[in-house]
Design a protein around this motif. Sequence first.
Motif, PDB file in Angstrom:
ATOM      1  N   LYS A 131      13.669  -6.343   1.214  1.00  0.00           N
ATOM      2  CA  LYS A 131      12.541  -5.545   0.724  1.00  0.00           C
ATOM      3  C   LYS A 131      11.603  -6.414  -0.100  1.00  0.00           C
ATOM      4  N   ASN A 132      12.162  -7.242  -0.960  1.00  0.00           N
ATOM      5  CA  ASN A 132      11.360  -8.130  -1.792  1.00  0.00           C
ATOM      6  C   ASN A 132      10.568  -9.101  -0.931  1.00  0.00           C
ATOM      7  N   ARG A 133      11.222  -9.654   0.085  1.00  0.00           N
ATOM      8  CA  ARG A 133      10.545 -10.588   0.992  1.00  0.00           C
ATOM      9  C   ARG A 133       9.402  -9.890   1.724  1.00  0.00           C
ATOM     10  N   ALA A 134       9.651  -8.680   2.181  1.00  0.00           N
ATOM     11  CA  ALA A 134       8.616  -7.931   2.900  1.00  0.00           C
ATOM     12  C   ALA A 134       7.434  -7.621   1.984  1.00  0.00           C
ATOM     13  N   GLU A 135       7.727  -7.283   0.729  1.00  0.00           N
ATOM     14  CA  GLU A 135       6.639  -6.992  -0.209  1.00  0.00           C
ATOM     15  C   GLU A 135       5.806  -8.244  -0.489  1.00  0.00           C
ATOM     16  N   ARG A 136       6.468  -9.397  -0.621  1.00  0.00           N
ATOM     17  CA  ARG A 136       5.728 -10.650  -0.842  1.00  0.00           C
ATOM     18  C   ARG A 136       4.870 -10.987   0.369  1.00  0.00           C
ATOM     19  N   PHE A 137       5.424 -10.805   1.554  1.00  0.00           N
ATOM     20  CA  PHE A 137       4.680 -11.078   2.777  1.00  0.00           C
ATOM     21  C   PHE A 137       3.465 -10.152   2.877  1.00  0.00           C
ATOM     22  N   GLN A 138       3.674  -8.883   2.558  1.00  0.00           N
ATOM     23  CA  GLN A 138       2.581  -7.914   2.610  1.00  0.00           C
ATOM     24  C   GLN A 138       1.474  -8.291   1.624  1.00  0.00           C
ATOM     25  N   LYS A 139       1.866  -8.741   0.440  1.00  0.00           N
ATOM     26  CA  LYS A 139       0.875  -9.142  -0.560  1.00  0.00           C
ATOM     27  C   LYS A 139       0.067 -10.341  -0.064  1.00  0.00           C
ATOM     28  N   ARG A 140       0.756 -11.335   0.512  1.00  0.00           N
ATOM     29  CA  ARG A 140       0.048 -12.511   1.043  1.00  0.00           C
ATOM     30  C   ARG A 140      -0.879 -12.122   2.189  1.00  0.00           C
ATOM     31  N   ALA A 141      -0.432 -11.212   3.029  1.00  0.00           N
ATOM     32  CA  ALA A 141      -1.257 -10.777   4.163  1.00  0.00           C
ATOM     33  C   ALA A 141      -2.514 -10.064   3.665  1.00  0.00           C
ATOM     34  N   ARG A 142      -2.347  -9.240   2.642  1.00  0.00           N
ATOM     35  CA  ARG A 142      -3.524  -8.547   2.084  1.00  0.00           C
ATOM     36  C   ARG A 142      -4.490  -9.523   1.461  1.00  0.00           C
ATOM     37  N   GLN A 143      -3.964 -10.539   0.754  1.00  0.00           N
ATOM     38  CA  GLN A 143      -4.833 -11.543   0.146  1.00  0.00           C
ATOM     39  C   GLN A 143      -5.581 -12.309   1.229  1.00  0.00           C
ATOM     40  N   ALA A 144      -4.917 -12.642   2.300  1.00  0.00           N
ATOM     41  CA  ALA A 144      -5.567 -13.364   3.398  1.00  0.00           C
ATOM     42  C   ALA A 144      -6.653 -12.502   4.033  1.00  0.00           C
ATOM     43  N   LEU A 145      -6.354 -11.239   4.228  1.00  0.00           N
ATOM     44  CA  LEU A 145      -7.342 -10.336   4.808  1.00  0.00           C
ATOM     45  C   LEU A 145      -8.534 -10.164   3.888  1.00  0.00           C
ATOM     46  N   ASP A 146      -8.251 -10.033   2.602  1.00  0.00           N
ATOM     47  CA  ASP A 146      -9.344  -9.908   1.642  1.00  0.00           C
ATOM     48  C   ASP A 146     -10.244 -11.152   1.632  1.00  0.00           C
ATOM     49  N   SER A 147      -9.621 -12.321   1.748  1.00  0.00           N
ATOM     50  CA  SER A 147     -10.421 -13.548   1.737  1.00  0.00           C
ATOM     51  C   SER A 147     -11.260 -13.650   3.014  1.00  0.00           C
ATOM     52  N   LEU A 148     -10.766 -13.090   4.117  1.00  0.00           N
ATOM     53  CA  LEU A 148     -11.560 -13.112   5.355  1.00  0.00           C
ATOM     54  C   LEU A 148     -12.733 -12.149   5.297  1.00  0.00           C
ATOM     55  N   THR A 149     -12.530 -11.019   4.642  1.00  0.00           N
ATOM     56  CA  THR A 149     -13.580  -9.997   4.608  1.00  0.00           C
ATOM     57  C   THR A 149     -14.530 -10.195   3.437  1.00  0.00           C
ATOM     58  N   ALA A 150     -14.225 -11.110   2.524  1.00  0.00           N
ATOM     59  CA  ALA A 150     -15.083 -11.320   1.360  1.00  0.00           C
ATOM     60  C   ALA A 150     -16.283 -12.177   1.705  1.00  0.00           C
TER      61      ALA A 150
END
Length: 50
Positions: free
Chosen positions: A31-50
């Motif tokens: 669960k912890n690994r999945a949450e970290r992965f999800q956070k990194r994915a959101r940051q990457a998506l945010d950087s693409l859309t910014a």
Amino acid sequence: MSYHYEAIQATIDERLRVAEQDRIVRALRLKNRAERFQKRARQALDSLTA
């Protein structure tokens, strides 16, 4: 003979408890690994859309 049965049952119960604890620890790690992965994915998506 009853003591032997009780000793075997106690060993089985202890192994089941340990196995359950191991499953809980593994689930929390996943669960912890999945949450970290999800956070990194959101940051990457945010950087693409910014």
